[in-house]
Design an enzyme around this catalytic site. Structure first.
Site, PDB file in Angstrom:
ATOM      1  N   TYR A 157       0.837  -1.209   0.000  1.00  0.00           N
ATOM      2  CA  TYR A 157       0.000   0.000   0.000  1.00  0.00           C
ATOM      3  C   TYR A 157       0.873   1.260   0.000  1.00  0.00           C
ATOM      4  O   TYR A 157       0.672   2.179  -0.799  1.00  0.00           O
ATOM      5  CB  TYR A 157      -0.896  -0.044   1.231  1.00  0.00           C
ATOM      6  CG  TYR A 157      -1.777   1.157   1.462  1.00  0.00           C
ATOM      7  CD1 TYR A 157      -2.794   1.480   0.566  1.00  0.00           C
ATOM      8  CD2 TYR A 157      -1.623   1.951   2.610  1.00  0.00           C
ATOM      9  CE1 TYR A 157      -3.615   2.570   0.799  1.00  0.00           C
ATOM     10  CE2 TYR A 157      -2.445   3.034   2.850  1.00  0.00           C
ATOM     11  CZ  TYR A 157      -3.447   3.347   1.942  1.00  0.00           C
ATOM     12  OH  TYR A 157      -4.264   4.429   2.179  1.00  0.00           O
ATOM     13  N   LYS A 161       1.294   4.387  -2.852  1.00  0.00           N
ATOM     14  CA  LYS A 161       0.899   5.774  -2.553  1.00  0.00           C
ATOM     15  C   LYS A 161       2.102   6.718  -2.670  1.00  0.00           C
ATOM     16  O   LYS A 161       1.939   7.883  -3.035  1.00  0.00           O
ATOM     17  CB  LYS A 161       0.277   5.868  -1.160  1.00  0.00           C
ATOM     18  CG  LYS A 161      -1.098   5.200  -1.046  1.00  0.00           C
ATOM     19  CD  LYS A 161      -2.201   6.045  -1.674  1.00  0.00           C
ATOM     20  CE  LYS A 161      -3.582   5.470  -1.385  1.00  0.00           C
ATOM     21  NZ  LYS A 161      -4.675   6.269  -1.957  1.00  0.00           N
TER      22      LYS A 161
HETATM   23  N1  LIG Z   1      -9.610   5.290   5.871  1.00  0.00           N
HETATM   24  C1  LIG Z   1      -8.370   5.644   6.204  1.00  0.00           C
HETATM   25  O1  LIG Z   1      -7.989   5.619   7.406  1.00  0.00           O
HETATM   26  C2  LIG Z   1      -7.413   6.119   5.161  1.00  0.00           C
HETATM   27  C3  LIG Z   1      -6.142   6.536   5.585  1.00  0.00           C
HETATM   28  C4  LIG Z   1      -5.247   7.021   4.647  1.00  0.00           C
HETATM   29  C5  LIG Z   1      -5.620   7.108   3.320  1.00  0.00           C
HETATM   30  N2  LIG Z   1      -6.862   6.704   2.919  1.00  0.00           N
HETATM   31  C6  LIG Z   1      -7.187   6.806   1.488  1.00  0.00           C
HETATM   32  O2  LIG Z   1      -8.444   7.442   1.325  1.00  0.00           O
HETATM   33  C7  LIG Z   1      -9.086   6.955   0.147  1.00  0.00           C
HETATM   34  C8  LIG Z   1     -10.507   6.522   0.473  1.00  0.00           C
HETATM   35  O3  LIG Z   1     -10.419   5.469   1.420  1.00  0.00           O
HETATM   36  P1  LIG Z   1     -11.658   4.935   2.278  1.00  0.00           P
HETATM   37  O4  LIG Z   1     -11.177   4.850   3.673  1.00  0.00           O
HETATM   38  O5  LIG Z   1     -12.898   5.696   1.976  1.00  0.00           O
HETATM   39  O6  LIG Z   1     -11.757   3.453   1.680  1.00  0.00           O
HETATM   40  P2  LIG Z   1     -13.005   2.467   1.516  1.00  0.00           P
HETATM   41  O7  LIG Z   1     -13.953   2.698   2.605  1.00  0.00           O
HETATM   42  O8  LIG Z   1     -12.412   1.107   1.349  1.00  0.00           O
HETATM   43  O9  LIG Z   1     -13.631   2.943   0.121  1.00  0.00           O
HETATM   44  C9  LIG Z   1     -12.846   2.807  -1.022  1.00  0.00           C
HETATM   45  C10 LIG Z   1     -13.575   3.389  -2.203  1.00  0.00           C
HETATM   46  O10 LIG Z   1     -12.716   3.188  -3.338  1.00  0.00           O
HETATM   47  C11 LIG Z   1     -13.440   2.472  -4.321  1.00  0.00           C
HETATM   48  N3  LIG Z   1     -12.595   1.595  -5.116  1.00  0.00           N
HETATM   49  C12 LIG Z   1     -11.864   0.518  -4.736  1.00  0.00           C
HETATM   50  N4  LIG Z   1     -11.275  -0.044  -5.808  1.00  0.00           N
HETATM   51  C13 LIG Z   1     -11.650   0.683  -6.878  1.00  0.00           C
HETATM   52  C14 LIG Z   1     -11.393   0.613  -8.252  1.00  0.00           C
HETATM   53  N5  LIG Z   1     -10.658  -0.357  -8.802  1.00  0.00           N
HETATM   54  N6  LIG Z   1     -11.952   1.544  -9.067  1.00  0.00           N
HETATM   55  C15 LIG Z   1     -12.733   2.519  -8.555  1.00  0.00           C
HETATM   56  N7  LIG Z   1     -13.044   2.635  -7.268  1.00  0.00           N
HETATM   57  C16 LIG Z   1     -12.499   1.730  -6.443  1.00  0.00           C
HETATM   58  C17 LIG Z   1     -14.481   1.663  -3.569  1.00  0.00           C
HETATM   59  O11 LIG Z   1     -15.507   1.314  -4.465  1.00  0.00           O
HETATM   60  P3  LIG Z   1     -16.563   0.129  -4.148  1.00  0.00           P
HETATM   61  O12 LIG Z   1     -17.535   0.702  -3.168  1.00  0.00           O
HETATM   62  O13 LIG Z   1     -17.146  -0.182  -5.483  1.00  0.00           O
HETATM   63  O14 LIG Z   1     -15.782  -1.018  -3.583  1.00  0.00           O
HETATM   64  C18 LIG Z   1     -14.886   2.673  -2.493  1.00  0.00           C
HETATM   65  O15 LIG Z   1     -15.830   3.583  -3.004  1.00  0.00           O
HETATM   66  C19 LIG Z   1      -8.204   5.823  -0.376  1.00  0.00           C
HETATM   67  O16 LIG Z   1      -7.408   6.289  -1.442  1.00  0.00           O
HETATM   68  C20 LIG Z   1      -7.348   5.468   0.811  1.00  0.00           C
HETATM   69  O17 LIG Z   1      -6.104   4.905   0.440  1.00  0.00           O
HETATM   70  C21 LIG Z   1      -7.750   6.210   3.815  1.00  0.00           C
END
Ligand SMILES: NC(=O)c1ccc[n+]([C@@H]2O[C@H](COP(=O)([O-])OP(=O)(O)OC[C@H]3O[C@@H](n4cnc5c(N)ncnc54)[C@H](OP(=O)(O)O)[C@@H]3O)[C@@H](O)[C@H]2O)c1
Length: 241
Positions: A157, A161
């Site tokens: 991961y 990034k």
């Molecule tokens: N949550 C955290 O603590 C955290 C921390 C640091 C960074 N981030 C970053 O923040 C962003 C959002 O994360 P989140 O926490 O909201 O994650 P999440 O709850 O797992 O949601 C991920 C989203 O990305 C979509 N996705 C996954 N694979 C995809 C693909 N191949 N094409 C298009 N869409 C895709 C999913 O779509 P589906 O609904 O169709 O599966 C979902 O809408 C990510 O880039 C993550 O790396 C998150």
């Protein structure tokens, strides 16, 4: 007055959905909300029906290089420009030490987390050029900050990034009119955040979706062209790369 136009990937749930929700109260605003499967994006369609902003649910799979091109064509026809592109879609599906991380995991994370934002920017930069305040935002992570050195085993991961962070730096360097930055959204209690928290022995991720999306929208609203490319956290603190 022309509408402010946003394009947000991964808007079906989690932080992406929360960003759409936060922006949905704004009039004179159009939000293109990317989902892998628009027909199943029930929450987005329900939000769209009661939203002050116009929400258009579009098909955007980061693994499909044609999707962003098709969406860019649609936006060109309907709005003629895009003001803010948020590369939010991402995966974090493997946690374990470097010695045990299969190479296929590096590939899988790179395909979505690095190539996804690249293809997205390639498809939308010409539309951003038509904005008065072109903004490209990458959802990154302290897991990709070498300076921060988080204690979590996230090699696949983190490297994906870090590569995406470099893409943001190139956008900043190659497009002097653009505001391009990476942002760490906190350790947020989305599906991804909570799955990671569990893997790291925590009950759940500490930051709420509301505080995360509020912080990111504030950064976008107040964003200005910086001399050096920025890596923010959602509270507006500068992070080391
Ligand atoms: N949550 C955290 O603590 C955290 C921390 C640091 C960074 N981030 C970053 O923040 C962003 C959002 O994360 P989140 O926490 O909201 O994650 P999440 O709850 O797992 O949601 C991920 C989203 O990305 C979509 N996705 C996954 N694979 C995809 C693909 N191949 N094409 C298009 N869409 C895709 C999913 O779509 P589906 O609904 O169709 O599966 C979902 O809408 C990510 O880039 C993550 O790396 C998150």
């Amino acid at each position: 007055m022309t509408a402010t136009v946003y394009l947000i990937t991964g808007a079906n749930r989690g932080i992406g959905y929360s960003l759409v929700h936060r922006l949905s109260t704004r009039s004179n605003t159009t939000i293109y909300a990317g989902a892998r499967n628009p027909a199943q994006a029930t929450a987005l369609h329900e939000l769209s029906a009661k939203s002050a902003a116009k929400i258009v649910v579009v098909k955007l799979d980061s693994l499909n290089t044609q999707d962003p091109k098709d969406v860019a064509k649609q936006i060109e026809k309907e709005e003629g420009k895009v003001d803010v592109v948020i590369a939010n879609a991402g995966i974090a599906k493997y946690f374990g030490p470097l010695t045990e991380t299969p190479l296929s995991e590096f590939q899988d994370h790179f395909d979505v987390n690095t190539k996804g934002p690249i293809v997205l920017f390639q498809a939308t930069h010409a539309l951003l050029e038509k904005s008065n305040k072109p903004t490209f935002v990458l959802l990154s992570t302290t897991g990709a900050s070498i300076d921060t050195a988080v204690p979590f085993p996230v090699s696949a991961y983190g490297t994906s990034k870090i590569a995406a962070n470099f893409v943001v730096a190139r956008i900043h360097a190659e497009h002097p009119k653009f505001i391009a930055f990476a942002v760490h959204p906190g350790f947020t209690n989305s599906d991804m955040g909570n799955e990671a928290a569990e893997a790291f022995g925590m009950e759940k991720a500490p930051n709420t979706l509301e505080e995360t999306s509020t912080g990111i929208v504030k950064l976008i609203d107040e964003g200005k062209r910086e001399e050096k490319v920025k890596f923010w956290d959602f509270e507006g603190n500068t992070l080391g790369w």
